[in-house]
Design a protein around this motif. Structure first.
Motif, short mmCIF file in Angstrom:
data_model
loop_
_atom_site.label_atom_id
_atom_site.label_comp_id
_atom_site.label_asym_id
_atom_site.label_seq_id
_atom_site.Cartn_x
_atom_site.Cartn_y
_atom_site.Cartn_z
N GLN A 31 0.84 -1.21 0.00
CA GLN A 31 0.00 0.00 0.00
C GLN A 31 0.87 1.26 0.00
O GLN A 31 0.55 2.23 -0.68
N THR A 32 1.98 1.22 0.72
CA THR A 32 2.90 2.36 0.73
C THR A 32 3.48 2.56 -0.66
O THR A 32 3.62 3.69 -1.14
N ARG A 33 3.82 1.47 -1.33
CA ARG A 33 4.34 1.56 -2.71
C ARG A 33 3.30 2.20 -3.63
O ARG A 33 3.64 3.04 -4.47
N ILE A 34 2.05 1.81 -3.48
CA ILE A 34 0.98 2.40 -4.30
C ILE A 34 0.87 3.89 -4.01
O ILE A 34 0.80 4.72 -4.92
N ASP A 35 0.86 4.25 -2.72
CA ASP A 35 0.74 5.66 -2.34
C ASP A 35 1.89 6.48 -2.91
O ASP A 35 1.67 7.58 -3.43
N LYS A 36 3.11 5.97 -2.83
CA LYS A 36 4.28 6.69 -3.35
C LYS A 36 4.20 6.80 -4.88
O LYS A 36 4.54 7.84 -5.45
N ALA A 37 3.75 5.74 -5.54
CA ALA A 37 3.60 5.78 -7.00
C ALA A 37 2.57 6.82 -7.40
O ALA A 37 2.75 7.55 -8.40
N LEU A 38 1.49 6.92 -6.65
CA LEU A 38 0.45 7.92 -6.94
C LEU A 38 0.98 9.34 -6.77
O LEU A 38 0.68 10.23 -7.58
N ILE A 39 1.79 9.57 -5.73
CA ILE A 39 2.40 10.89 -5.52
C ILE A 39 3.28 11.24 -6.71
O ILE A 39 3.24 12.36 -7.23
N ILE A 40 4.11 10.28 -7.15
CA ILE A 40 5.01 10.53 -8.27
C ILE A 40 4.21 10.88 -9.53
O ILE A 40 4.53 11.85 -10.22
N THR A 41 3.17 10.11 -9.84
CA THR A 41 2.40 10.38 -11.06
C THR A 41 1.66 11.71 -10.98
O THR A 41 1.60 12.43 -11.97
N GLU A 42 1.13 12.05 -9.81
CA GLU A 42 0.48 13.36 -9.65
C GLU A 42 1.48 14.48 -9.92
O GLU A 42 1.17 15.44 -10.63
N ASN A 43 2.67 14.36 -9.36
CA ASN A 43 3.69 15.38 -9.54
C ASN A 43 4.18 15.46 -11.00
O ASN A 43 4.48 16.55 -11.49
N LEU A 44 4.25 14.32 -11.67
CA LEU A 44 4.63 14.33 -13.09
C LEU A 44 3.62 15.15 -13.89
O LEU A 44 4.00 15.97 -14.73
N ARG A 45 2.32 14.93 -13.63
CA ARG A 45 1.28 15.67 -14.34
C ARG A 45 1.30 17.16 -14.01
O ARG A 45 0.87 17.97 -14.81
N LEU A 46 1.80 17.52 -12.83
CA LEU A 46 1.90 18.93 -12.43
C LEU A 46 3.12 19.62 -13.04
O LEU A 46 3.33 20.81 -12.81
N GLY A 47 3.94 18.85 -13.76
CA GLY A 47 5.11 19.43 -14.42
C GLY A 47 6.39 19.37 -13.61
O GLY A 47 7.40 19.96 -14.00
N ILE A 48 6.37 18.70 -12.51
CA ILE A 48 7.57 18.58 -11.67
C ILE A 48 8.49 17.54 -12.28
O ILE A 48 8.06 16.45 -12.63
N ARG A 49 9.76 17.89 -12.44
CA ARG A 49 10.71 16.97 -13.07
C ARG A 49 11.92 16.65 -12.18
O ARG A 49 12.65 15.72 -12.43
N ASN A 50 12.14 17.45 -11.16
CA ASN A 50 13.25 17.22 -10.24
C ASN A 50 12.94 15.99 -9.40
O ASN A 50 11.93 15.95 -8.70
N PRO A 51 13.81 14.96 -9.44
CA PRO A 51 13.53 13.73 -8.69
C PRO A 51 13.26 13.94 -7.21
O PRO A 51 12.42 13.28 -6.62
#
Length: 160
Positions: free
Chosen positions: A133-153
């Motif tokens: 579940q933590t992996r899913i939550d972290k993956a969701l955060i990453i994808t949300e941030n990608l869509r917001l235009g964030i590129r810095n790891p």
């Protein structure tokens, strides 16, 4: 592609030496990323790694985590075999991140535009969590941030 089994020990606290002949057979065929199989006293581990060359010597990072799993100490010798890494990213993609990216084509397209190293660092970040579940939550955060235009790891993994 598979190397012969060779015996080695720790070169430093986090790396092992790879015989030049073996390393060059992989590098000459453009396989700098390999799957490493290490056996020691009836225990074994397998992980993805990069062949690194420094001062004419080839080495592979061998983390404390895997050393502890095997019970290896600096003076111990163990058997190593290298295999061609046929994975898409040079590391196994966690199911959770793969599923989240498949459900979000826009984020997936942005993820695929990254360099191989940047993709691996995000994959390793998600793999660092044991709980699914933590992996899913972290993956969701990453994808949300990608869509917001964030590129810095470093910013990609933060919840806004």
């Amino acid at each position: 592609m598979k190397s012969p089994i060779f015996e080695t020990s720790l070169q430093s606290t986090h790396s092992i030496l790879v015989p030049s002949k073996i390393a060059e057979s992989f590098v000459s065929q453009n396989h700098k990323r390999v799957v490493v199989q290490i056996q020691y006293q009836n225990k074994s581990v397998q992980f993805h790694a990069a062949l690194q060359k420094r001062k004419e010597l080839f080495s592979i990072m061998f983390s404390k985590k895997y050393q502890k799993q095997l019970g290896v100490f600096p003076s111990d010798y163990f058997q190593v075999q290298l295999l061609e890494d046929t994975s898409k990213y040079g590391v196994e993609m966690p199911e959770e991140l793969e599923a989240v990216l498949q459900s979000d084509p826009e984020a997936s397209e942005i993820f695929e535009s990254f360099t191989a190293g940047k993709k691996r660092s995000l994959i390793y970040y998600v793999l660092g969590f044991k709980n699914s579940q933590t992996r899913i939550d972290k993956a969701l955060i990453i994808t949300e941030n990608l869509r917001l235009g964030i590129r810095n790891p470093r910013e990609l993994i933060k919840k806004l």
